[in-house]
Structures are given as C-alpha cells and as structure tokens.
Design an enzyme around this catalytic site. Structure first.
Site, PDB file in Angstrom:
ATOM      1  N   ARG A  36     -59.030  24.382  54.177  1.00  0.00           N
ATOM      2  CA  ARG A  36     -58.765  23.050  53.235  1.00  0.00           C
ATOM      3  C   ARG A  36     -58.608  23.660  51.826  1.00  0.00           C
ATOM      4  O   ARG A  36     -59.203  24.487  51.276  1.00  0.00           O
ATOM      5  CB  ARG A  36     -59.725  21.871  53.289  1.00  0.00           C
ATOM      6  CG  ARG A  36     -61.236  22.246  52.970  1.00  0.00           C
ATOM      7  CD  ARG A  36     -61.375  21.484  51.464  1.00  0.00           C
ATOM      8  NE  ARG A  36     -62.647  21.942  50.869  1.00  0.00           N
ATOM      9  CZ  ARG A  36     -62.872  23.129  50.287  1.00  0.00           C
ATOM     10  NH1 ARG A  36     -61.851  24.002  49.912  1.00  0.00           N
ATOM     11  NH2 ARG A  36     -64.083  23.236  49.872  1.00  0.00           N
ATOM     12  N   ASP A  40     -69.079  15.223  46.484  1.00  0.00           N
ATOM     13  CA  ASP A  40     -69.239  14.867  47.700  1.00  0.00           C
ATOM     14  C   ASP A  40     -70.724  14.476  47.906  1.00  0.00           C
ATOM     15  O   ASP A  40     -71.190  13.757  48.559  1.00  0.00           O
ATOM     16  CB  ASP A  40     -68.543  15.598  48.949  1.00  0.00           C
ATOM     17  CG  ASP A  40     -68.966  17.057  48.852  1.00  0.00           C
ATOM     18  OD1 ASP A  40     -69.674  17.454  47.919  1.00  0.00           O
ATOM     19  OD2 ASP A  40     -68.620  17.727  50.014  1.00  0.00           O
ATOM     20  N   GLU A  64     -64.316  17.670  42.808  1.00  0.00           N
ATOM     21  CA  GLU A  64     -65.043  18.668  43.020  1.00  0.00           C
ATOM     22  C   GLU A  64     -66.665  18.366  42.733  1.00  0.00           C
ATOM     23  O   GLU A  64     -66.847  17.593  41.680  1.00  0.00           O
ATOM     24  CB  GLU A  64     -64.446  19.873  42.291  1.00  0.00           C
ATOM     25  CG  GLU A  64     -64.498  21.068  43.093  1.00  0.00           C
ATOM     26  CD  GLU A  64     -63.708  21.069  44.243  1.00  0.00           C
ATOM     27  OE1 GLU A  64     -64.148  20.803  45.370  1.00  0.00           O
ATOM     28  OE2 GLU A  64     -62.542  21.206  44.171  1.00  0.00           O
ATOM     29  N   HIS A  65     -67.550  18.641  43.467  1.00  0.00           N
ATOM     30  CA  HIS A  65     -69.102  18.444  43.388  1.00  0.00           C
ATOM     31  C   HIS A  65     -69.385  16.968  43.330  1.00  0.00           C
ATOM     32  O   HIS A  65     -70.214  16.473  42.567  1.00  0.00           O
ATOM     33  CB  HIS A  65     -69.534  19.084  42.129  1.00  0.00           C
ATOM     34  CG  HIS A  65     -69.752  20.479  42.175  1.00  0.00           C
ATOM     35  ND1 HIS A  65     -70.645  21.154  42.682  1.00  0.00           N
ATOM     36  CD2 HIS A  65     -68.687  21.588  42.353  1.00  0.00           C
ATOM     37  CE1 HIS A  65     -70.475  22.451  42.825  1.00  0.00           C
ATOM     38  NE2 HIS A  65     -69.168  22.830  42.631  1.00  0.00           N
ATOM     39  N   GLY A  92     -65.438  32.959  51.896  1.00  0.00           N
ATOM     40  CA  GLY A  92     -65.887  33.071  50.743  1.00  0.00           C
ATOM     41  C   GLY A  92     -64.895  32.874  49.420  1.00  0.00           C
ATOM     42  O   GLY A  92     -65.341  33.136  48.428  1.00  0.00           O
ATOM     43  N   ASP A 105     -65.799  19.330  53.564  1.00  0.00           N
ATOM     44  CA  ASP A 105     -65.222  20.245  54.306  1.00  0.00           C
ATOM     45  C   ASP A 105     -65.063  19.915  55.804  1.00  0.00           C
ATOM     46  O   ASP A 105     -64.201  20.137  56.384  1.00  0.00           O
ATOM     47  CB  ASP A 105     -65.949  21.673  54.060  1.00  0.00           C
ATOM     48  CG  ASP A 105     -65.717  22.140  52.844  1.00  0.00           C
ATOM     49  OD1 ASP A 105     -65.320  21.302  51.897  1.00  0.00           O
ATOM     50  OD2 ASP A 105     -66.485  22.778  52.283  1.00  0.00           O
ATOM     51  N   GLY A 143     -63.770  29.521  48.928  1.00  0.00           N
ATOM     52  CA  GLY A 143     -63.522  28.371  48.572  1.00  0.00           C
ATOM     53  C   GLY A 143     -62.649  27.480  49.378  1.00  0.00           C
ATOM     54  O   GLY A 143     -62.354  26.407  49.027  1.00  0.00           O
ATOM     55  N   TYR A 163     -75.016  26.761  43.594  1.00  0.00           N
ATOM     56  CA  TYR A 163     -74.340  25.670  44.035  1.00  0.00           C
ATOM     57  C   TYR A 163     -75.677  24.433  44.159  1.00  0.00           C
ATOM     58  O   TYR A 163     -75.486  23.429  43.733  1.00  0.00           O
ATOM     59  CB  TYR A 163     -74.042  25.778  45.240  1.00  0.00           C
ATOM     60  CG  TYR A 163     -73.412  24.745  46.024  1.00  0.00           C
ATOM     61  CD1 TYR A 163     -71.962  24.018  45.666  1.00  0.00           C
ATOM     62  CD2 TYR A 163     -74.158  24.011  46.921  1.00  0.00           C
ATOM     63  CE1 TYR A 163     -71.316  22.963  46.452  1.00  0.00           C
ATOM     64  CE2 TYR A 163     -73.621  22.574  47.535  1.00  0.00           C
ATOM     65  CZ  TYR A 163     -72.218  22.393  47.399  1.00  0.00           C
ATOM     66  OH  TYR A 163     -71.863  21.169  47.584  1.00  0.00           O
TER      67      TYR A 163
END
Ligand code: GLA
Length: 388
Positions: free
Chosen positions: A33, A42, A39-40, A126, A176, A128, A227
């Site tokens: 996806r 969810d 972003e950040h 890796g 995701d 993203g 993360y």
C-alpha cells in the site's frame, strides 16, 4: 527482510515445483500500500487514507508429506522448518516470524496442517510500502482457503496485527493489514482506526492523476525501537492530557498541559494529522487538488518537524516535488509509511509523470550520488486466492 522480491505468480509456482518436487495446490496474494495521508495516527485510534498498490506478495503452498512445515522465502533463499503442532515462538529468521505469527493466530481457532510454503512478490521490503502486512495477509488468506475457515476481512487484519506484535516485535497499528483486506480498485480507503470502519474514497481517473512512489532505497527497520518510541510518546501524551487516546485530544488542550516538549509535539502532530485526513478525503471527493496538495505538504512538514520521523533523503524528494507544483505537474507529496527511510508518495498530473520522474532523479542524484527508484502505482484491490 532486506532484499527486494521480483516474482510473478507463475514464477513462484515454478520455484515451488522445482524445490518441493510437485506443483503447489493453494495460492493467495495480498497487495502492498501507499498511505496518501494519516501517518502515525492508526495506533492513536485515528484516521488514515491509504490505497492498495499493484505490487503484491504471493504465497503458494501444499500440504507437507511429513510432520514439519517449511517456509521458503524464494527471493532471500531462506528456509525455516518448524513443527506447527508444537508451541510456536519467534525465531531468528525475520521473514518466517511474519508467517509464524499468522499460523499461531490461526491455530488458536483452527487446526493448521503441516505445509510446504513458498513466498515471493514485488513489494519492496523495508520501504514503507507494507510488505510485512502483505506477507501476513496473503498467508492468512491462503490458510482461510485451505482450512475452510470463514474469516471476515477485519478478523484477518486483527489476526495479522497480533501476529506481527507477538512474533515480529513491531508494535504496528492496523492500517496496513486493513487496507490489504478491504482495498478497492480505483479508490483509497478512509479508515477510522477506532471503529475499524472503512469508507471508499474514489480517486480521480488514472488518465488525469498519477500516483508516483519515489523510493529513497534507504531501508527502515520498524523493530529497531524508533517506531515504538513514537508510539510510547503518543501514549504518554494521551495519559498527560487525560484522554483515552490522542484521537480524543484537541489542540486547545495543549497550552495548559504539563507535557514535555516531545510529547506535546507528538500530540500536535496526531491531532492535526487526523484533521488533515478528513479534509483530504473531502478534497478528493470535490477534486479540490490545490487543497489536496497543501494537506500533503503540511503532513510532511509535521512528520519532519513535530514527530521527527522523516530523513534528509525523504525531505529532499518532497522539496524537489514542491518545486514542481502547479505547471510542473505536481499536486502534492509527502513521506509515506512509518518513516526513518523508505518512500515518498507524489501525486501529479498523468501527462507530467515522465518530467516529474526525471526531475526527482536528477535533483536527488545531485545531492546523494545515487538515484531514487521511482515508479507509478495504481489503486488496486484486496487480497485474493487463485488456482496456482
Ligand atoms: C507503519 C505501521 C502502520 C502505521 C505507519 C505510520 O507502516 O505498520 O501501522 O503506524 O507505520 O502511519
């Protein structure tokens, strides 16, 4: 996982047949996806707006002839043999942990037979672009087919997320996996990560709008702690503001709070990013592309300056794109995914794709000596099974 996989379904089938001496009998695929915005958010019960892409992970399998299960990552040429009937725990092969997590989740409800399994695909790892979720969802979809278990898409997503937490060690959100199970061709999904409800948001036709991915080729590793740190910071901010999650916070609460600077900045990012997701979904519906672009650039600046998850390479790609706004054909650009490397997503006019790509490559190469890997993607459908 560190290498990129480049196998078509036919290639994976042939590889399986060579390796195991018979063709596979079960097959499933799931897409990677790009997240257009959100972003950040969810893991803060917030909103996201991803779309599935036309790059996928393919899993093929057959029942094994003995008691053990073999997982084979074709492109990495790594194999792991395990007894799925025994207690399952993470091992040292990262790719196998994604599969083991799913097997363990399945085994809680259904008997999972011993299998020979081959995995390959075209989602760069890796980068993203959610290659891990694609591996998990493809395998869960295959297991659903093989065992006859009736799983709804949200159930599959939850099972895969739990597997990733417990076996791969990444405390990821659910975006995701949900987009891999619920995606619709031609559309992005506005997902409310609290209710897990998804509303399709039609994208302008590919004749007018192109979605470009520019891969820095800088690989991120979301298990390395940065993360998880952001996730902890957000939880700390929510607790400090007295809300269940940052989804419930408002910017007005920040001034009077006694949050430390990093937690306050993280909270500001999440609160404003949630608003941007809703505004962007509305702007896409009315095709207000000026607003779409503005929101994407604002999102990038917030990820760079407040949450500090961008990198100089991602910033450079977004800056170059920003210089091509308007007549250069660019509508908007931002980093996509967890950050710390990976890809930028650029929306541009379809007639400008070649020019924009050439400028991104030239500008980036001037600064970093190597080119980014740029490719166009189309909004695609969800995971599926097929006859191998
Ligand atoms: C990674 C995680 C997602 C999400 C993004 C950031 O891709 O897997 O759950 O948190 O980072 O938006």
């Amino acid at each position: 996982m560190s290498a990129s996989v480049q196998h078509s379904p036919a290639g994976v089938r042939a590889a399986f047949t060579r390796r195991f001496g018979r063709p596979p009998r079960f097959a499933a695929a799931a897409p990677g996806r790009v997240n257009l915005i959100g972003e950040h958010t969810d893991y803060n019960d917030g909103y996201v707006l991803p779309m599935a892409i036309d790059r996928e992970v393919v899993v093929v399998a057959d029942r094994a002839t003995g008691p053990d299960t073999t997982f084979w990552a074709v492109d990495l040429d790594e194999s792991v043999t395990v007894d799925l009937a025994g207690p399952l725990s993470p091992g040292r092969h990262r790719f196998a942990n994604y599969l083991l997590g799913v097997a363990a989740g399945f085994a809680r409800e259904h008997a999972v037979p011993a299998l020979d399994v081959a995995v390959a695909g075209t989602v760069p790892m890796g980068a993203g672009l959610a290659s891990s979720a694609a591996v998990e969802v493809a395998f869960a979809t295959l297991l659903g087919d093989l065992t006859g278990a009736r799983l709804d898409p949200v159930g599959v997503a939850k099972l895969c997320q739990r597997g990733e937490h417990e076996f791969a060690g990444t405390p990821c959100g659910i975006m995701d996996m949900l987009v891999a199970t619920l995606a619709r061709p031609g559309e992005a999904l506005l997902i409310d990560c609290r209710s897990l409800r998804a509303v399709p948001v039609p994208l302008p036709s590919s004749r007018s709008l192109a979605v470009l991915v520019a891969d820095t080729t800088q690989r991120h590793d979301l298990t390395d702690g940065a993360y998880a740190d952001r996730r902890r910071l957000c939880a700390e901010a929510a607790a400090g503001l007295g809300v269940a999650s940052l989804r419930d916070a408002e910017t007005g609460m920040l001034a009077g709070s006694n949050l430390g600077d990093p937690a306050r900045a993280a909270a500001r990012h999440v609160i404003c990013e949630n608003q941007r997701v809703l505004l962007m979904a509305a702007a896409l519906v009315t095709q207000d592309m000026e607003a779409v672009g503005e929101l994407m650039f604002d999102s990038h600046a917030s990820l760079r300056d407040l949450l500090e998850v961008s990198t100089p390479r991602l910033d450079a790609l977004v800056e170059i794109a920003q210089g091509l706004r308007g007549d250069g054909g660019v509508i908007g650009a931002r980093m996509t995914g967890g950050g710390f490397g990976g890809c930028a997503v650029i929306l541009c006019r379809t007639d400008a794709v070649d020019r924009v790509t050439a400028q991104l490559e030239a500008g980036y190469t001037r600064r970093f000596g190597t080119g980014p890997v740029c490719f166009a993607v189309v909004p695609s459908g969800p995971a599926y099974t097929f006859t191998p």
